[in-house]
Design an enzyme around this catalytic site. Sequence first.
Site, PDB file in Angstrom:
ATOM      1  CG  ASP A   1      -2.048  -1.172   0.743  1.00  0.00           C
ATOM      2  OD1 ASP A   1      -2.415  -1.795  -0.177  1.00  0.00           O
ATOM      3  OD2 ASP A   1      -2.975  -0.628   1.568  1.00  0.00           O
TER       4      ASP A   1
ATOM      5  CG  ASN B   1      -7.720  -3.863  -2.584  1.00  0.00           C
ATOM      6  OD1 ASN B   1      -8.804  -2.730  -2.836  1.00  0.00           O
ATOM      7  ND2 ASN B   1      -8.610  -4.968  -2.163  1.00  0.00           N
TER       8      ASN B   1
ATOM      9  CG  ASP C   1      -8.537  -1.284   9.582  1.00  0.00           C
ATOM     10  OD1 ASP C   1     -10.468  -2.185   9.362  1.00  0.00           O
ATOM     11  OD2 ASP C   1      -8.311  -1.348   9.280  1.00  0.00           O
TER      12      ASP C   1
ATOM     13  CD  GLU D   1      -7.856  -4.284   3.530  1.00  0.00           C
ATOM     14  OE1 GLU D   1      -9.570  -3.807   3.947  1.00  0.00           O
ATOM     15  OE2 GLU D   1      -7.042  -3.074   3.369  1.00  0.00           O
TER      16      GLU D   1
ATOM     17  CG  HIS E   1      -4.027  -6.863   4.497  1.00  0.00           C
ATOM     18  ND1 HIS E   1      -3.730  -5.640   5.758  1.00  0.00           N
ATOM     19  CD2 HIS E   1      -5.258  -6.025   4.505  1.00  0.00           C
ATOM     20  CE1 HIS E   1      -4.273  -4.829   6.117  1.00  0.00           C
ATOM     21  NE2 HIS E   1      -5.516  -4.634   5.538  1.00  0.00           N
ATOM     22  NE  ARG E   2      -6.130  -4.294   9.144  1.00  0.00           N
ATOM     23  CZ  ARG E   2      -4.699  -4.168   9.225  1.00  0.00           C
ATOM     24  NH1 ARG E   2      -4.125  -4.851   9.867  1.00  0.00           N
ATOM     25  NH2 ARG E   2      -4.715  -2.699   8.492  1.00  0.00           N
TER      26      ARG E   2
ATOM     27  CE  LYS F   1      -4.525  -3.620   0.810  1.00  0.00           C
ATOM     28  NZ  LYS F   1      -5.478  -2.147   1.458  1.00  0.00           N
TER      29      LYS F   1
END
Length: 669
Positions: free
Chosen positions: A52, A94, A328, A356, A400-401, A426
């Site tokens: 990112d 993204n 998040d 995402e 990613h998370r 990311k």
Amino acid sequence: MFATEFLDLPPLQTASGLVRLPGSKSISNRVLLLAGLSAGTTVVHDLLDSDDTRVMLEALRTLGCGLEREGEALRVTGLGARLKTTEAQLFLGNAGTAMRPLTAALAVLAATQGGRFELSGVPRMHERPIGDLVDALRQLGCTVDYLGQDGYPPLRLSAGALRTTAPIRAIRVRGDVSSQFLTALLLALPLVAQGNDIVVEVEGELISKPYVEITLNLLARFGIAVRREGWQRFTIPQGSAYSSPGSIHVEGDASSASYFIALGAIAAPDAPVRIEGVGSDSIQGDIRFVEAAQAMGADVTSGPGWLEVKRSRFPLQAITLDCNHIPDAAMTLAVMALFAQGTTRLTNIASWRVKETDRIAAMAAELRKLGATVEEGADSIAVTPPARTSPAAVRTYDDHRIAMCFSLAAFAGAPVRILDPKCVAKTFPEYFEALFGLVRTRLDDIPVITVDGPTASGKGTLASAVAKALGYHFLDSGAVYRATALTAMRQGVPGDDEAALARVAAGLDLHFVGGDAHLGAENVAEALRDEQVGLMASRVAAWPAVREALRQLQLGFRRVPGLVADGRDMGTVIFPGADLKVFLTASAATRAERRYKQLISKGIPASIDDLRADLEARDARDSNRSVAPLKPAPKALLLDNSALGVDDSMALVLEAWEQRRPFASAKGH
Ligand code: DC
């Protein structure tokens, strides 16, 4: 970074130790944009290096900003609010934190100075809404066109009718879909505040307020003092202009901290997990994840720039929490719920649906695979853990998370497969390495694959390819014997002094860096390939005391997530309990031919017939010798690769491995 198709985590037991967090994504991209719009230079320290931030940097470079490395830091020379390039196509992957603010800034710049910019991203980016921001920019007089579907990127920004001399009406923007729309406007509108106060009014309840606070905080560092009335009305005072602070430090990512805070709460009963990079002084909203973790049972102490987390109450306490302030990090709570008694309910998380991926649907689907009972609401999720967690292959949706929070599920007693683990790039490319640096588990739970076989069977090539495909560690045991030989030769230890050779073996400081063998600080990869070293290795390897001394060293390679070990006694002596043993052979004729080609390519004269006779003699000697004779381990997978290429052999081994794994139909996405 693990660029493998999947990464299997064995069941994990405990964790402790130090992790240094990478820089915050939210702060990094805001700082980069502000530095890029300011006049003069800004030295940015501890910037996040990830997908990112890379797209943001690439965009700034295309727009004509100066970007130079300065040691660990980055020196950004900004545009001083004047466009240098008036036409560009920017690809923003993204990264919402790049797409939204760059859209606002470039729309305003193009409208006032002329220009034509096209902004696009990956297909998922083209499904993430941006219409509310575009509507706000159009109110200002910016020209924004949708190049695909209305309301979504890709976009074209071009010259517009924005006059900074005329009074500008208050701009209205919706706050209940993404706070990034407001952030984008606040970051960009100082560009047109020379002659006017600029007022932004938020329609609807503003979500994710802490992210707007980060924006205001960083604007202040760049000389813009935004006045705020509640969370409804924001005023950028007339005469505002970006002014670089000269140098700025990016704090560690508080959302990334959540995985390690959870790790401490779940798996650090004695020594803590210490997290450096964020702490009690953080400006990031996700730092309040700490409170949620404490409510579930974590023992947290903190100071400026650090946190220490231990397990206190366990099983954890289920909670019901409005997560609007930590959207998040709240994903991590959904996985912590697996370790709690009762049902954990996370509410007010509608923004998950436009991230995402649709994170509510994704988290629900993947938690169910582990056996959890999940209730999915329009803007909430409720998770009840199973009595017994099932092994599962977790899909990560290029998010990613999801990859990071589900890695914690490996502490629930079953192995977990993370599909497409590289999506962590990311925001945290080295996430799994950082995790593995802290975790411990029962040795028996760490998978081992051994590849044995006669000389020149291609076992080294096959074993290292298999290790690479699985993201496992690789032990080239031949290199261990060669390193012992090299050290002995350098110290003048003769090949017949068993006791002295064993001392050399026991004191060997051998480790592998990116596949290359190192002795101490010296890269000896090349030196180990020397013919003389090979000959000495074969003498050294015949001594039982040497073999015993090297046994411990070789056992030490069995580390999370797993090991592929190559060498003649791996499956029989060193890892007799290995989960898969491969015995690789090829006919003497094939091996002679391969060795012949190798030698000729190095310019060394050779004869196939001699090589073949040599190999046959060596095979006979190796299988009959008294110490560690060459023979297939019981139940070994016998693979004759005379007629196979490396890829074919690898496919066969991976298939055999898959059959031994507990992830039913795991590869299907
Ligand atoms: O596979 P290689 O040529 O790099 O091995 C070097 C020497 O070490 C060779 O003579 C065999 C010996 N060796 C051994 O005895 N046991 C092992 N596990 C690996 C190698």
